[in-house]
Design an enzyme around this catalytic site. Sequence first.
Site, PDB file in Angstrom:
ATOM      1  N   HIS A  70       0.749  -3.513  -1.794  1.00 33.52           N
ATOM      2  CA  HIS A  70       1.213  -5.096  -1.057  1.00 33.52           C
ATOM      3  C   HIS A  70       2.700  -5.742  -1.101  1.00 33.52           C
ATOM      4  O   HIS A  70       3.932  -5.670  -2.080  1.00 33.52           O
ATOM      5  CB  HIS A  70       0.426  -5.488  -2.540  1.00 33.52           C
ATOM      6  CG  HIS A  70       0.998  -7.429  -2.236  1.00 33.52           C
ATOM      7  ND1 HIS A  70      -0.106  -8.920  -2.455  1.00 33.52           N
ATOM      8  CD2 HIS A  70       1.590  -8.506  -1.227  1.00 33.52           C
ATOM      9  CE1 HIS A  70       0.182  -9.669  -2.072  1.00 33.52           C
ATOM     10  NE2 HIS A  70       1.315  -9.621  -1.532  1.00 33.52           N
TER      11      HIS A  70
ATOM     12  N   HIS B  86       5.452  -6.728   1.967  1.00 36.01           N
ATOM     13  CA  HIS B  86       5.839  -7.165   3.311  1.00 36.01           C
ATOM     14  C   HIS B  86       7.607  -6.684   3.595  1.00 36.01           C
ATOM     15  O   HIS B  86       8.156  -6.515   2.888  1.00 36.01           O
ATOM     16  CB  HIS B  86       5.759  -8.668   3.166  1.00 36.01           C
ATOM     17  CG  HIS B  86       4.632  -9.189   2.983  1.00 36.01           C
ATOM     18  ND1 HIS B  86       3.860 -10.180   3.993  1.00 36.01           N
ATOM     19  CD2 HIS B  86       3.848  -9.836   1.366  1.00 36.01           C
ATOM     20  CE1 HIS B  86       3.412 -10.448   3.341  1.00 36.01           C
ATOM     21  NE2 HIS B  86       3.089 -10.218   1.453  1.00 36.01           N
TER      22      HIS B  86
ATOM     23  N   HIS C 274      -5.019 -11.743   2.047  1.00 32.57           N
ATOM     24  CA  HIS C 274      -3.796 -13.300   0.263  1.00 32.57           C
ATOM     25  C   HIS C 274      -4.792 -14.171   0.471  1.00 32.57           C
ATOM     26  O   HIS C 274      -5.137 -15.149   1.268  1.00 32.57           O
ATOM     27  CB  HIS C 274      -2.824 -13.846   0.548  1.00 32.57           C
ATOM     28  CG  HIS C 274      -1.774 -13.125   0.962  1.00 32.57           C
ATOM     29  ND1 HIS C 274      -1.551 -11.144   2.043  1.00 32.57           N
ATOM     30  CD2 HIS C 274      -0.176 -12.423   0.320  1.00 32.57           C
ATOM     31  CE1 HIS C 274      -0.522 -10.683   1.629  1.00 32.57           C
ATOM     32  NE2 HIS C 274       0.086 -11.647   1.038  1.00 32.57           N
TER      33      HIS C 274
ATOM     34  N   GLU D 148      -3.266 -17.323  -5.489  1.00 33.54           N
ATOM     35  CA  GLU D 148      -2.248 -16.514  -5.535  1.00 33.54           C
ATOM     36  C   GLU D 148      -1.539 -18.332  -5.786  1.00 33.54           C
ATOM     37  O   GLU D 148      -2.121 -19.361  -6.879  1.00 33.54           O
ATOM     38  CB  GLU D 148      -1.241 -16.651  -5.311  1.00 33.54           C
ATOM     39  CG  GLU D 148       0.813 -16.361  -6.136  1.00 33.54           C
ATOM     40  CD  GLU D 148       0.807 -15.870  -4.777  1.00 33.54           C
ATOM     41  OE1 GLU D 148       2.634 -15.376  -5.272  1.00 33.54           O
ATOM     42  OE2 GLU D 148       1.227 -16.469  -3.219  1.00 33.54           O
TER      43      GLU D 148
ATOM     44  N   ASP E 103       5.597  -7.339  -3.429  1.00 39.15           N
ATOM     45  CA  ASP E 103       5.762  -8.114  -2.463  1.00 39.15           C
ATOM     46  C   ASP E 103       6.573  -8.037  -1.658  1.00 39.15           C
ATOM     47  O   ASP E 103       6.824  -7.589  -0.615  1.00 39.15           O
ATOM     48  CB  ASP E 103       5.615  -9.119  -3.338  1.00 39.15           C
ATOM     49  CG  ASP E 103       4.604 -10.646  -2.591  1.00 39.15           C
ATOM     50  OD1 ASP E 103       4.185 -10.624  -1.549  1.00 39.15           O
ATOM     51  OD2 ASP E 103       4.497 -11.523  -3.592  1.00 39.15           O
ATOM     52  N   ASP E 104       7.957  -8.922  -1.963  1.00 41.87           N
ATOM     53  CA  ASP E 104       8.414  -9.630  -1.183  1.00 41.87           C
ATOM     54  C   ASP E 104       9.968  -8.985  -1.678  1.00 41.87           C
ATOM     55  O   ASP E 104      10.695  -9.934  -2.807  1.00 41.87           O
ATOM     56  CB  ASP E 104       8.818 -10.591  -1.002  1.00 41.87           C
ATOM     57  CG  ASP E 104       7.970 -11.074   0.339  1.00 41.87           C
ATOM     58  OD1 ASP E 104       7.649 -10.870   1.343  1.00 41.87           O
ATOM     59  OD2 ASP E 104       6.605 -12.260  -0.729  1.00 41.87           O
TER      60      ASP E 104
END
Length: 335
Positions: free
Chosen positions: A14, A16, A194, A197, A274-275
């Site tokens: 996961h 990005h 996704h 969340e 994630d980011d």
Amino acid sequence: MTTRLQSLPKIELHLHIEGTLEPEMMFALSKKNNIPLPYKSIEEVKEAYNFHNLQSFLDLYYAGASVLVGREDFFSLTWAYLLKCKENNVVHTEIFFDPQTHTQRGVNLEDVIGGISDAMKKADEELGISSYLIACILRHLSQEEGIETLKSLIPYKDKIIAIGLDSSEVGHPPSKFKTLFSLAKQEGFLLVAHAGEEGDSGYIWEALELGVSRIDHGVRCTEDAKLVQYLKQKHIPLTVCPLSNLKLKVFKHPSEHNLVELLRQGLCVTINSDDPSYFGGYMNDNFRLIVENFDLSEEEMVDLSVNAIKASFLPQNKKEKLMQQVQNFKNVTKS
């Protein structure tokens, strides 16, 4: 524990790629491509990172992505991330990218996919890091726009293994994209989404109805005991992102995170970043957060990597090779 954590082979599912854009590269590409930013300095960008919800993060995220224009930009971005993978002992990664974020600005899709793929190939050859590419559809846009994007991705099926769903969750449930996901499956793409969340547990059920192989995030599954049991029985992986969840106030304190609870209930949970540029850390930082805030045994730490191997889209023979790497880690630790 820090030394052992560094040595643990990790698999990231996961991530990005646009979310790995560090402030320094953002400003360098802004200058190179003559694209103005709403920030006057690197320090001002870092100050903007003090966002408190998903939308304020996305506003910053899309502003940063605007500096990515040419094939070399996407190569540089991806290569920088893959070097971070080497630092963090990530041996396999499955990378998200948002085609619509770029094509809406007039960027050539061939340059986006080509630049990312060039870096992935280089990392495989020079760093020993394998990787796959996943194209995510922006859920705040219409399904019709998403279907057009899907059609544009079909010529790149040799480079893209799956179709995903990201961006603003609330108000844009997975069911909005039922036709798109059906078409993607017909084209032979694997599916992820996704869910759970920002959106509640119902979003996870809807994603499962689309036929996804795994749920990205999924931490709000604990709102529904039946859902937790279903995820466990069906071995549906959750790609959890601890630092991201904390930055976006899904959990107020690290000790409140439910990742370890879910792991101990037997769910296939994994750790991811994630980011990382925006949320404060790459893979080791996310693992460290969990290790330092819970009485996590080394066996459980290993289980998180084993779960990620099982949840990956790698063929069985390559999964077995990664399992051997993890077993070697365990053997060295015991000795």
